[in-house]
Design an enzyme around this catalytic site. Structure first.
Site, PDB file in Angstrom:
ATOM      1  CB  SER A  17      44.022  51.131  51.897  1.00 25.04           C
ATOM      2  OG  SER A  17      43.609  50.909  53.265  1.00 25.04           O
ATOM      3  CE1 TYR A  62      44.919  45.481  51.808  1.00 24.45           C
ATOM      4  CE2 TYR A  62      44.990  47.107  53.687  1.00 24.45           C
ATOM      5  CZ  TYR A  62      44.397  46.528  52.394  1.00 24.45           C
ATOM      6  OH  TYR A  62      43.401  47.387  52.151  1.00 24.45           O
TER       7      TYR A  62
HETATM    8  P1  NAD Z   1      36.404  41.655  49.777  1.00 22.92           P
HETATM    9  O1  NAD Z   1      37.187  40.284  50.260  1.00 22.92           O
HETATM   10  O2  NAD Z   1      34.897  41.617  49.798  1.00 22.92           O
HETATM   11  O3  NAD Z   1      36.861  41.901  47.999  1.00 22.92           O
HETATM   12  C1  NAD Z   1      38.001  41.388  47.337  1.00 22.92           C
HETATM   13  C2  NAD Z   1      37.772  41.052  45.876  1.00 22.92           C
HETATM   14  O4  NAD Z   1      38.838  40.791  45.438  1.00 22.92           O
HETATM   15  C3  NAD Z   1      36.737  39.916  45.948  1.00 22.92           C
HETATM   16  O5  NAD Z   1      36.016  39.969  44.989  1.00 22.92           O
HETATM   17  C4  NAD Z   1      37.872  38.705  45.575  1.00 22.92           C
HETATM   18  O6  NAD Z   1      37.246  37.463  45.190  1.00 22.92           O
HETATM   19  C5  NAD Z   1      38.854  39.505  44.602  1.00 22.92           C
HETATM   20  N1  NAD Z   1      40.258  38.900  44.616  1.00 22.92           N
HETATM   21  C6  NAD Z   1      40.831  38.609  45.737  1.00 22.92           C
HETATM   22  N2  NAD Z   1      42.048  37.992  45.101  1.00 22.92           N
HETATM   23  C7  NAD Z   1      41.956  37.816  43.761  1.00 22.92           C
HETATM   24  C8  NAD Z   1      42.579  37.065  42.793  1.00 22.92           C
HETATM   25  N3  NAD Z   1      43.747  36.653  43.001  1.00 22.92           N
HETATM   26  N4  NAD Z   1      42.171  37.214  41.448  1.00 22.92           N
HETATM   27  C9  NAD Z   1      40.825  37.651  41.241  1.00 22.92           C
HETATM   28  N5  NAD Z   1      39.966  38.340  42.432  1.00 22.92           N
HETATM   29  C10 NAD Z   1      40.594  38.438  43.493  1.00 22.92           C
HETATM   30  O7  NAD Z   1      37.111  42.934  50.254  1.00 22.92           O
HETATM   31  P2  NAD Z   1      36.797  44.375  49.637  1.00 22.92           P
HETATM   32  O8  NAD Z   1      37.021  45.132  51.006  1.00 22.92           O
HETATM   33  O9  NAD Z   1      35.800  44.642  48.891  1.00 22.92           O
HETATM   34  O10 NAD Z   1      38.184  44.705  49.265  1.00 22.92           O
HETATM   35  C11 NAD Z   1      38.339  45.451  47.841  1.00 22.92           C
HETATM   36  C12 NAD Z   1      39.444  46.309  47.711  1.00 22.92           C
HETATM   37  O11 NAD Z   1      39.336  47.336  48.653  1.00 22.92           O
HETATM   38  C13 NAD Z   1      40.627  45.587  47.814  1.00 22.92           C
HETATM   39  O12 NAD Z   1      41.806  46.124  47.335  1.00 22.92           O
HETATM   40  C14 NAD Z   1      41.069  46.091  49.454  1.00 22.92           C
HETATM   41  O13 NAD Z   1      42.394  46.269  49.868  1.00 22.92           O
HETATM   42  C15 NAD Z   1      40.341  47.470  49.415  1.00 22.92           C
HETATM   43  N6  NAD Z   1      40.042  48.177  50.846  1.00 22.92           N
HETATM   44  C16 NAD Z   1      39.335  47.629  51.538  1.00 22.92           C
HETATM   45  C17 NAD Z   1      39.155  48.156  52.825  1.00 22.92           C
HETATM   46  C18 NAD Z   1      37.861  47.800  53.714  1.00 22.92           C
HETATM   47  O14 NAD Z   1      37.843  48.282  54.756  1.00 22.92           O
HETATM   48  N7  NAD Z   1      37.049  46.794  53.326  1.00 22.92           N
HETATM   49  C19 NAD Z   1      39.472  49.518  53.004  1.00 22.92           C
HETATM   50  C20 NAD Z   1      40.594  49.928  52.262  1.00 22.92           C
HETATM   51  C21 NAD Z   1      40.724  49.237  51.050  1.00 22.92           C
END
Ligand code: NAD
Length: 268
Positions: free
Chosen positions: A151, A164
């Site tokens: 991130s 986080y």
């Molecule tokens: P999201 O909630 O849509 O997706 C997260 C995914 O991780 C989901 O598919 C969920 O089922 C899966 N997941 C969570 N815990 C799990 C587990 N224990 N076992 C298996 N699968 C699991 O959110 P997102 O924004 O798409 O997040 C994806 C990645 O991107 C994350 O690592 C998040 O930290 C990172 N991220 C997101 C943002 C943002 O603004 N959305 C910014 C920076 C980083």
């Protein structure tokens, strides 16, 4: 246009990829980009309905993609999955994208032990043990690409999401350690650090006031908080990962790639 050149660099036909959390948000964007270039993508997640939905979408792109229900916070579930995956595919794996992650909107002084365990188990431990098992096949074939999704927050402290942010900073260090250890096998390891992306993450967090837009510049022009003027989309992340795992980046390992529309510069 030299299509041969573009094909040689970006084509993923016949490549095998695993994307954790590939059933929603950024993971789904990444899985879709990789499958669009021809890769067979295994998506891992916990929610069967979205796993089925995304599996059908990826297969509709003409790939032999498959969904697996796996909780990546459990090393045992990771091991069961990889044993099955290698049985089905042989010891072949070209791309691992460790993307699954969760967040909690808490400051350090308010954080509980349960939250620390939950976030580190999913975000850090899940990534570490998936990388370990993915490296088995990649070492044998002397090639491979690992992308860990961190991130923009990994690069500077974000006090309202203390734990986080800590997990994501730890993943940046893990990526650098793995990059050194795996380079001799031809395996590249890098992180993708997204900015604010429109997904479900943070949906359950308490609302907090948006940071103010930066002050006007010397000419009095107002600038948006995100310099590119919009929140990121999962497909922005997907296409970036497709480039990073391509041969265009064959000389890059140990790097953090920030894809944030300029968000990190918002205070500049
Ligand atoms: P999201 O909630 O849509 O997706 C997260 C995914 O991780 C989901 O598919 C969920 O089922 C899966 N997941 C969570 N815990 C799990 C587990 N224990 N076992 C298996 N699968 C699991 O959110 P997102 O924004 O798409 O997040 C994806 C990645 O991107 C994350 O690592 C998040 O930290 C990172 N991220 C997101 C943002 C943002 O603004 N959305 C910014 C920076 C980083």
């Amino acid at each position: 246009m030299q299509m041969d050149y573009i094909n040689r660099i970006f084509n993923l036909d016949g490549k095998k990829a695993i994307v954790t959390g590939g059933n929603s948000g950024i993971g789904m964007g990444i899985a879709t980009s990789l499958a669009s270039l021809g890769a067979d993508v295994a998506i891992l997640g916990r929610d069967q309905a979205t796993l089925d939905e995304v599996e059908a979408k990826l297969r509709g792109l003409g790939t032999n993609s498959k969904a697996y229900r796996v909780d990546v916070s459990s090393k045992q579930e990771i091991d069961v999955f990889f044993d099955q995956y290698y049985k089905e595919n042989g010891m072949k794996l070209d791309i691992l994208v460790s993307n699954a992650g969760i967040s909690v909107g808490k400051r350090a002084l308010d954080t509980t032990e349960e939250e620390v365990d939950r976030l580190f188990n999913t975000n850090y431990k899940g990534a570490l043990f998936c990388c370990q098992r993915a490296a088995e096949a990649m070492k044998e074939q002397m090639s491979g690409n690992i992308i860990i999704v961190t991130s923009v927050n990994a690069l500077y402290p974000l006090p309202p999401q203390s734990t986080y942010t800590s997990t994501k900073s730890a993943l940046e260090v893990l990526m650098q350690c793995l990059a050194v250890d795996l380079a001799k096998y031809g395996i590249r390891v890098n992180t993708l650090a997204p900015g604010a992306v429109k997904t479900n993450l943070g949906r359950d967090m308490p609302p907090r006031p948006a940071p103010p837009d930066p002050p006007p510049d010397a000419d009095g022009n107002r600038r948006p908080r995100i310099p590119l003027g919009r929140v990121g989309l999962p497909e922005d992340m997907g296409d970036a990962v497709a480039c990073l795992v391509s041969d265009a980046f064959r000389y890059m390992t140990g790097s953090t790639v920030l894809v944030d529309g300029g968000l990190k510069l918002r205070n500049v």
